[in-house]
Write a protein that holds these residues in place. Structure first.
Motif, PDB file in Angstrom:
ATOM      1  N   THR A  51      -1.250  -3.461   4.772  1.00  0.00           N
ATOM      2  CA  THR A  51      -2.176  -3.545   4.384  1.00  0.00           C
ATOM      3  C   THR A  51      -3.298  -4.456   3.789  1.00  0.00           C
ATOM      4  N   ARG A  99      -6.340  -8.205  -3.413  1.00  0.00           N
ATOM      5  CA  ARG A  99      -7.199  -6.726  -3.437  1.00  0.00           C
ATOM      6  C   ARG A  99      -6.336  -5.108  -3.071  1.00  0.00           C
ATOM      7  N   SER A 103      -2.579  -5.609  -3.887  1.00  0.00           N
ATOM      8  CA  SER A 103      -2.201  -5.203  -5.543  1.00  0.00           C
ATOM      9  C   SER A 103      -2.198  -3.526  -5.489  1.00  0.00           C
ATOM     10  N   THR A 104      -3.395  -3.095  -3.915  1.00  0.00           N
ATOM     11  CA  THR A 104      -3.461  -1.308  -3.931  1.00  0.00           C
ATOM     12  C   THR A 104      -1.861  -0.532  -3.658  1.00  0.00           C
ATOM     13  N   TRP A 105      -1.111  -2.074  -2.676  1.00  0.00           N
ATOM     14  CA  TRP A 105       0.048  -1.047  -1.848  1.00  0.00           C
ATOM     15  C   TRP A 105       1.228  -1.705  -3.353  1.00  0.00           C
ATOM     16  N   ALA A 118       0.999  -6.122  -9.276  1.00  0.00           N
ATOM     17  CA  ALA A 118      -0.132  -4.830  -8.795  1.00  0.00           C
ATOM     18  C   ALA A 118      -1.453  -5.735  -9.857  1.00  0.00           C
TER      19      ALA A 118
END
Lengths: 884, 91
Positions: A288, A346, A349-351, A361
């Motif tokens: 990711t 970012r 964070s999404t992952w 996150a």
């Protein structure tokens, strides 16, 4: 519950090619007094490797390992991980540390008791390893670790590895021989160790001079030696490399890491730099972040090439970079492509958000400069975190967001209001609430979570309550209950409790009970068992005041069952349930059962008590001691109770000082009670108010005891009449019984037998169905003679016999610690006549001196110092009316 | 934040020079919050720059610790001319 990462409890496997460091393992030999093993040295000195190989080499002690990271710098998280590490090492141990430390309140030193008990029960001993302790900055954690060390059972040691000496009393441990230390100087590789290391790590053997040069240039720094070995891989002429390196002043790690990086294919190099922002790596997370799909292959390659990748579990899922190497990589990343760093964070964070790890996150969103994204994540987490009663976590997150962002979002601003209220900043809380309401009015409900309006009203109610404005409290509490979303049981329960408190303070018991019961049902649905037990105390108090002892008893018993069903460990509040049952058995006059419940509560201990337990348990025990005739101990317990009193959410319907005044009344200290009443601003002409009812009844008792037939009897009668009307109107049956009994006693003293028996008859009628006993016995002698005349007239005969029998435990009807002898009773009766000393001596055919001795003993036993006081006290105790 | 500074703040903010042993490449400047890095011929490096407050200074020193580089000195750099508070009254 904090989501725990299993991999932090994994003992890192010492990498390949590790030099066995026998001299250091020798130093780590544990003595019988060793409490703390401190491995203190800068990054890359081989601390973790040393401790893990030491742990692997010792057979007689098992290990609880914890790799700390910056997210653990919070007492609750820290100790939850310690508990998990210890439980993992000793899964069969008792007590179980599941759900420890208990949520919903700050961790204190006292909370460490279950951990210490568990450690004490581990016969073979245990080493608790705290790796990377330098990430801890919270002073509370340091203090608690210090407490743990001070109370550590002798078979147990704590091993701390750190880059900086921790603020623990190291000097004291050192002086007592309780500390084993390994420091940077010890960890530096000797020439022999370096020779041995390179022999296994490079293809072509190095000359002794080359090894000397490397050891000197790196100063025996393990990470640098390892980097040097990697840099020499595949080189035709290592000696030239070493000469160049030795002649350079550059930061060793930087120089060598650059050499290593330069030797990597560009894909690997980019992967290393881009993933350096991660403190833990796994294939899909790397994919990711890098926006590629070779994460798995890359991690395997790095591990095979020994490129500073540390495995965090057995199954090759999670890794981390060696800290020092990661710092070098990050420095390169920031320097080479500063503009992509935000994007990388970012992605991470999404992952993590997708994996349900809000903590990481949020941190990556903040590190990536995505403040609004972080704020969104915090907002989403609020209902869940509040359900878990972990407000401190929310506040820590809010602390990292810029103030304007928090203020612009009602959901976040509301959380801050809660914090302001906790610290008593009412004005600040009100200002913030005004802002939030303004914001809500301006933007409507768009983008505002649906739980916010209910919480705003709840906090308004809390402010009004703190300001003592009960009508405002009611208004806002009602709105909070209306606005709370269907699954927001906590807001609904808190609103209902506010309604309950205000109704209770007014003495409106039925409304109060209904509100609290509704709150309890909500708390039960939300699974907050300790809170349900807390509400049970309120419900019990209310039922007792209503004269419904069996309902109160059932409530406590059901709450105990609920607590037992909810898990293997005793629930906080269980002790309070036993105190409540003890009070009910006191009312039943069943001292044995009361004692049993209060002893059970004491055995459970204060840790299993709610905040009001320390004082409530002492009031109950004091009342029991009084009933048993141990006035001194009763007084001590009540004094302690007064010291320990904490204002809670319950209205103070029975102040400790008034309970103690009743003890004094039982001891005949009427003047003290009257002095207390006047100090407390109580007056016989007062209008009734529920919160002073108990005190007014105490005053009425004192007035009747002081001058049963004097001038103030009429005033006391007036007060009792007003109290009767108020208690009757609000259905407060217990107070009503008490007023009727006091009216009966007043009439008896005034010689009005008919009225007296009529009042007593009504009191008995109300008391019999629920089995009130103690209420009649606290009155002492006059009540006994009143009951005896009722029995003669056939009024409630069975019940009256039971009442009279319940008074029997006190020998010969004398409620004295040291009962009077027959001769003393004879002298006492004569003291009640007009006869003077010599006349009494003549009547008894003894000398005047003998009469004086008897008189002195009587005074001492009755606790008085005059003939008049002795006679009055004897009347109160019913000593003059009893036949022997 | 536009809050009045206290005397204590004034005493602790300002420029600092942190000296470490070894030559640290300029690329580490971003890592050290934009401090200017200068390599000296005696084999040391100085980090030089404005520090917001004591906490920021300790943060920098902690970063030095994390690199494993020996710390030699931390010196406040006084600007030329006394750092005097504005005591003149406005007309």
């Amino acid at each position: 519950m904090v989501a725990l990462l299993e991999s932090k409890l994994f003992v890192p496997a010492p990498g390949t090619g590790v030099v066995p460091r026998a001299r250091l393992l020798d130093e780590l030999r544990i003595g019988p007094r060793t409490r703390l093993v401190l491995v203190s040295a800068p990054a890359g000195f081989g601390k973790t490797t040393l401790v893990s190989s030491w742990v692997g080499s010792s057979d007689d002690a098992r290990t609880a390992w914890l790799s700390l990271d910056p997210a653990d710098d919070d007492p609750r998280t820290f100790w939850a991980y310690v508990a998990a590490a210890v439980s993992r090492a000793r899964p069969e141990s008792e007590p179980s540390l599941a759900d420890w430390p208990e949520p919903g309140r700050p961790v204190s030193e006292r909370d460490l008791t279950p951990l210490l008990n568990l450690l004490a029960g581990v016969p073979a001993g245990l080493a608790l390893v705290l790796d990377d302790y330098h990430v801890v900055h919270n002073p509370e954690i340091h203090q608690q670790v210090g407490f743990l060390l001070d109370h550590l059972p002798p078979t147990t040691q704590v091993v701390i590895s750190t880059r900086a000496d921790p603020p623990l009393p190291l000097g004291r441990f050192r002086a007592r021989g309780e500390l084993v230390e390994v420091r940077a100087g010890d960890l530096r590789f000797t020439i022999d160790e370096a020779t041995q290391y390179f022999a296994g790590a490079v293809e072509k053997p190095l000359s002794p001079a080359d090894v000397d040069a490397l050891a000197e240039r790196t100063e025996g720094w393990a990470a640098a030696l390892q980097l040097a070995a990697l840099s020499m891989r595949g080189r035709e002429d290592p000696a030239a490399f070493i000469a160049r390196f030795a002649g350079d002043d550059r930061y060793v790690v930087d120089y060598l890491a650059e050499e290593v990086l330069a030797g990597q294919p560009s894909g690997v190099r980019r992967f290393l730099l881009e993933t350096s922002i991660l403190d833990r790596l796994t294939a899909s997370l790397c994919d990711t972040v890098t926006d590629r799909n070779d994460g798995k292959a890359m991690l395997e390659h790095l591990e095979r090439s020994n490129l500073f990748l540390v495995a965090l579990d057995d199954h090759r899922e999670w890794y981390r970079y060696h800290h020092l190497f990661a710092d070098v990589l990050r420095a390169h990343l920031l320097d080479e492509t500063p503009d992509v760093v935000g994007e990388l964070h970012r992605g991470a964070s999404t992952w993590y958000a997708g994996k349900g790890d809000p903590e990481r996150a949020i941190r990556h969103a903040l590190d990536g400069g995505d403040v609004e994204g972080a704020a969104d994540l915090v907002e989403e987490q609020i209902p869940e975190v509040r359900r878990g009663r972990r407000e401190s976590v929310l506040l820590a997150w809010l602390g990292q967001l810029p103030d304007p962002v928090v203020r612009s979002r009602p959901a976040l601003a509301v959380i801050q209001v809660g914090a302001l209220l906790q610290t008593g900043e009412l004005a600040g809380a009100e200002d913030r609430l005004d802002e939030i309401e303004h914001e809500l009015a301006a933007r409507g409900s768009a983008g505002v979570p649906d739980w916010v309006p209910g919480s705003v009203e709840l906090f308004r109610a809390a402010v009004a309550q703190a300001r003592g404005d009960s009508s405002e409290t009611m208004t806002h509490a009602r709105r909070a209950v209306e606005l709370a979303t269907a699954d927001d049981h906590l807001t609904r329960a808190a609103g209902a409790s506010f309604l309950g408190i205000t109704a209770w303070s007014r003495g409106d018991l039925e409304v109060a009970h209904a509100s609290w019961a509704e709150g309890a049902a909500g708390l039960l649905r939300a699974g907050h068992v300790p809170d349900v037990l807390g509400v049970t105390i309120a419900l019990g108090d209310i039922r007792i005041a209503q004269g419904r002892l069996s309902a109160a008893r059932l409530g406590y018993e059901q709450a105990l069952e609920l607590a037992e069903r909810s898990g293997p460990r005793a629930v906080r509040g269980s002790a309070d349930m036993h105190v409540g049952l003890g009070e009910i058995h006191l009312e039943y006059g069943d001292l044995e059962s009361a004692r049993a419940h209060l002893e059970t509560a004491t055995e459970l201990g204060e840790e299993l008590g709610l905040p009001q337990y320390p004082y409530r348990s002492r009031v109950a025990r004091g009342r029991l001691r009084q009933a048993e005739g141990d006035m001194g101990e009763a007084q001590n317990l009540l004094d302690e109770a007064e010291q320990l009193y904490v204002p809670d959410y319950f209205p103070p319907w029975r102040p400790v000082a008034a309970v103690r005044a009743r003890l004094w009344l039982a001891e005949g200290k009427v003047d003290d009670v009257l002095a207390w009443a006047s100090r407390s601003g109580l007056d016989v002409t007062d209008e009734p108010a529920y919160l002073r009812e108990y005190e007014h009844l105490t005053l009425a008792r004192a007035l009747l005891a002081a001058r049963p037939t004097g001038g103030s009897a009429a005033e006391a009668a007036g007060l009792l009449g007003r109290l009767l009307t108020a208690a009757e109107a609000d259905g407060r049956t217990r107070a009503l019984i008490e007023v009727l009994l006091l009216q009966a006693l007043a009439a008896q003293a005034a010689g009005d037998g008919t009225t007296s028996l009529a009042r007593l008859g009504r009191a008995l009628e109300l008391a019999e169905p629920e089995g009130f006993i103690r209420l009649f016995l606290d009155e002492g002698g006059p009540a006994v003679s009143l009951l005896q005349s009722a029995a003669k007239r056939g009024i409630h005969t069975t019940y009256v016999r039971r009442l009279l029998a319940s008074g029997a435990p006190v020998p010969a009807g004398q409620p004295l610690v040291d009962p009077l002898s027959d001769r003393e009773l004879e002298v006492l009766r004569l003291l009640g006549t007009e006869l003077d000393g010599p006349e009494i001596a003549r009547r008894l055919v003894v000398s005047l001196n003998t009469v004086r001795t008897h008189t002195k003993n009587i005074y001492a036993k009755l606790g008085v110092n005059s003939r008049r006081a002795a006679v009055r006290r004897a009347q109160e105790l019913g000593l003059l009316t009893q036949s022997h | 934040m536009n809050q009045p500074r206290t005397a204590g703040d004034r005493a602790h903010t300002g420029r600092y020079e942190i000296r470490i042993r070894g030559h640290l490449d300029r690329r580490w400047s971003v890592w050290f919050e934009g401090m200017a890095l200068t390599q000296h011929s005696d084999g040391t490096t100085t980090l030089d720059g404005q520090v917001a407050d004591q906490a920021a200074l300790h943060g920098l020193i902690q970063r030095v610790r994390d690199t494993g580089l020996p710390l030699i000195s931390v010196i406040p750099i006084h600007p030329t001319g006394p750092d005097r508070p504005d005591t003149t009254t406005r007309p």
